[in-house]
Design an enzyme around this catalytic site. Structure first.
Site, PDB file in Angstrom:
ATOM      1  N   LYS A  13     -87.087   2.298 -27.322  1.00 19.38           N
ATOM      2  CA  LYS A  13     -87.796   1.648 -28.433  1.00 19.38           C
ATOM      3  C   LYS A  13     -89.307   1.820 -28.313  1.00 19.38           C
ATOM      4  O   LYS A  13     -89.968   2.169 -29.281  1.00 19.38           O
ATOM      5  CB  LYS A  13     -87.482   0.148 -28.471  1.00 19.38           C
ATOM      6  CG  LYS A  13     -86.028  -0.181 -28.747  1.00 19.38           C
ATOM      7  CD  LYS A  13     -85.838  -1.688 -28.925  1.00 19.38           C
ATOM      8  CE  LYS A  13     -86.185  -2.481 -27.670  1.00 19.38           C
ATOM      9  NZ  LYS A  13     -85.271  -2.292 -26.542  1.00 19.38           N
ATOM     10  N   ARG A  88     -84.555 -10.660 -31.289  1.00 20.06           N
ATOM     11  CA  ARG A  88     -83.636 -10.301 -30.229  1.00 20.06           C
ATOM     12  C   ARG A  88     -82.461 -11.265 -30.186  1.00 20.06           C
ATOM     13  O   ARG A  88     -81.663 -11.232 -29.247  1.00 20.06           O
ATOM     14  CB  ARG A  88     -84.393 -10.388 -28.908  1.00 20.06           C
ATOM     15  CG  ARG A  88     -84.322  -9.132 -28.075  1.00 20.06           C
ATOM     16  CD  ARG A  88     -85.149  -9.399 -26.837  1.00 20.06           C
ATOM     17  NE  ARG A  88     -85.002  -8.376 -25.854  1.00 20.06           N
ATOM     18  CZ  ARG A  88     -85.861  -7.381 -25.682  1.00 20.06           C
ATOM     19  NH1 ARG A  88     -86.890  -7.245 -26.468  1.00 20.06           N
ATOM     20  NH2 ARG A  88     -85.669  -6.517 -24.719  1.00 20.06           N
ATOM     21  N   ARG A 123     -87.782   5.130 -15.033  1.00 19.15           N
ATOM     22  CA  ARG A 123     -88.847   4.714 -15.944  1.00 19.15           C
ATOM     23  C   ARG A 123     -90.133   4.374 -15.197  1.00 19.15           C
ATOM     24  O   ARG A 123     -90.127   3.712 -14.171  1.00 19.15           O
ATOM     25  CB  ARG A 123     -88.391   3.510 -16.772  1.00 19.15           C
ATOM     26  CG  ARG A 123     -89.499   2.978 -17.661  1.00 19.15           C
ATOM     27  CD  ARG A 123     -88.982   2.364 -18.913  1.00 19.15           C
ATOM     28  NE  ARG A 123     -88.408   1.041 -18.703  1.00 19.15           N
ATOM     29  CZ  ARG A 123     -88.033   0.265 -19.713  1.00 19.15           C
ATOM     30  NH1 ARG A 123     -88.131   0.704 -20.953  1.00 19.15           N
ATOM     31  NH2 ARG A 123     -87.508  -0.907 -19.471  1.00 19.15           N
ATOM     32  N   ARG A 155     -91.587  -1.217 -13.632  1.00 20.00           N
ATOM     33  CA  ARG A 155     -91.460  -2.601 -14.070  1.00 20.00           C
ATOM     34  C   ARG A 155     -90.533  -3.373 -13.143  1.00 20.00           C
ATOM     35  O   ARG A 155     -89.463  -2.884 -12.782  1.00 20.00           O
ATOM     36  CB  ARG A 155     -90.902  -2.631 -15.491  1.00 20.00           C
ATOM     37  CG  ARG A 155     -91.989  -2.714 -16.544  1.00 20.00           C
ATOM     38  CD  ARG A 155     -91.457  -2.531 -17.919  1.00 20.00           C
ATOM     39  NE  ARG A 155     -90.323  -3.406 -18.226  1.00 20.00           N
ATOM     40  CZ  ARG A 155     -89.761  -3.475 -19.417  1.00 20.00           C
ATOM     41  NH1 ARG A 155     -90.226  -2.724 -20.404  1.00 20.00           N
ATOM     42  NH2 ARG A 155     -88.748  -4.265 -19.642  1.00 20.00           N
ATOM     43  N   ARG A 166     -79.917  -7.630 -18.114  1.00 21.66           N
ATOM     44  CA  ARG A 166     -80.546  -7.358 -19.412  1.00 21.66           C
ATOM     45  C   ARG A 166     -79.546  -6.740 -20.376  1.00 21.66           C
ATOM     46  O   ARG A 166     -79.556  -7.029 -21.571  1.00 21.66           O
ATOM     47  CB  ARG A 166     -81.755  -6.443 -19.223  1.00 21.66           C
ATOM     48  CG  ARG A 166     -82.942  -7.182 -18.619  1.00 21.66           C
ATOM     49  CD  ARG A 166     -83.965  -6.258 -18.020  1.00 21.66           C
ATOM     50  NE  ARG A 166     -84.608  -5.426 -19.022  1.00 21.66           N
ATOM     51  CZ  ARG A 166     -85.290  -4.325 -18.723  1.00 21.66           C
ATOM     52  NH1 ARG A 166     -85.405  -3.933 -17.470  1.00 21.66           N
ATOM     53  NH2 ARG A 166     -85.862  -3.628 -19.678  1.00 21.66           N
TER      54      ARG A 166
END
Ligand code: ADP
Ligand code: ZN
Length: 212
Positions: A13, A88, A123, A155, A166
Site C-alpha cells: 500500500k 481498517r 522490508r 520496522r 497483524r
C-alpha cells in the site's frame, strides 16, 4: 480523486500510494506513518499507540478517527487524497461515512499470506515514508534512502511473530471492509505482483476510469 487503498500488511500500500500520489498530485495520508512519527516524537498519541502497534493489533478506533478528521479537514486534501491504512475496521468506515467524506474508489491490493510473510522479512523503511525491499525494490545504495539520504531501518512490527498477529488482525477486522465497499459499488481489486512496477501498471490502469 478521493481514494482508499486497502490490502494486507505488506501488500504494498505504501509503495503504491507514493506512485498514485506522484501521478495524480494528491497527498497520501498513511495512519501507520503518522502513528510511528508520534511514537518517535514521544507525544501522547505515540504513547497511546505504541503497545498496540508492537503487538500487531489495531490502535483504538477513537484515536485514529480523530487523526483522520484533522487531516481531511486540511486544505491539502481539498483536491483529493489517498487514505493508506484507514479505514481498517467497520466502525472506522462508518465514522468516515458520518464525516460526510465522499469516496470515489476503494482499491484493494491482493497478496496471499505466505507471500506477505516473505515480503516483510525483506522490508526496509525510511522515516520519510519511503519503503524498500532488499530483493524486490532495493535502494540504489544499500541501507540508504533514495529520496532523502537517511539510513533505512527495519520496522519493529515486521518481526515474524508480530507479522502473524497483524495478518490475523487484518483478516478479522479489515478484510470485512471489502464487502462493505463492494456493496456500495466502490471496490476495485488488483493482484499484487512480484515486481513493484508491474503492480503500479495494474493500479494505474484500474484508476483510469476514475480520473476526473
Ligand atoms: P501495515 O499496513 O504494513 O501493517 P501500517 O504502517 O499501515 O502497516 O500500520 C502499522 C500499525 O499501525 C498497524 O499494525 C496498527 O497497529 C496501526 N494502525 C495503522 N493504521 C491504523 C488504523 N486505521 N486503525 C488502527 N490501527 C492502525
Ligand atoms: Zn527517506
Amino acid at each position: 480523486m478521493n481514494l482508499i487503498l486497502m490490502g494486507a500488511p505488506g501488500a504494498g500500500k505504501g509503495t503504491q500510494s507514493a506512485k498514485i500520489s506522484e501521478k495524480y498530485h494528491i497527498p497520501a495520508i498513511a495512519t501507520g506513518d503518522i502513528l510511528r512519527g508520534a511514537i518517535k516524537a514521544g507525544t501522547e498519541l505515540g504513547k497511546a499507540a505504541k503497545s498496540y502497534i508492537d503487538a500487531g493489533q489495531l490502535v483504538p478506533d477513537s484515536v485514529v478517527i480523530g487523526i483522520i478528521k484533522e487531516y481531511l479537514a486540511s486544505d491539502e486534501c481539498k483536491n483529493g487524497f489517498i487514505l493508506d491504512g484507514f479505514p481498517r475496521s467497520i466502525p472506522q468506515a462508518e465514522a468516515l461515512d458520518e464525516m460526510g467524506v465522499k469516496i470515489d474508489v476503494v482499491l484493494s491490493i491482493e497478496v496471499a499470506d505466505d507471500k506477505i510473510v516473505e515480503r516483510m522479512s525483506g522490508r526496509r523503511v525510511c522515516s520519510c515514508g519511503a519503503s524498500y525491499h532488499v530483493a524486490y525494490n532495493p535502494p540504489k545504495t544499500e541501507g540508504v534512502c533514495d529520496k532523502c539520504g537517511a539510513a533505512l531501518y527495519i520496522r519493529a512490527d515486521d518481526a515474524a511473530e508480530t507479522v502473524k498477529n497483524r495478518l490475523a488482525t487484518f483478516h478479522a477486522q479489515t478484510e470485512p471492509l471489502k464487502e462493505y465497499y463492494s456493496k456500495k459499488g466502490l471496490l476495485v481489486t488488483v493482484e499484487g505482483q512480484e515486481e513493484v512496477a508491474d503492480t503500479t501498471a495494474l493500479v494505474y490502469r484500474a484508476l483510469q476510469s476514475f480520473e476526473a
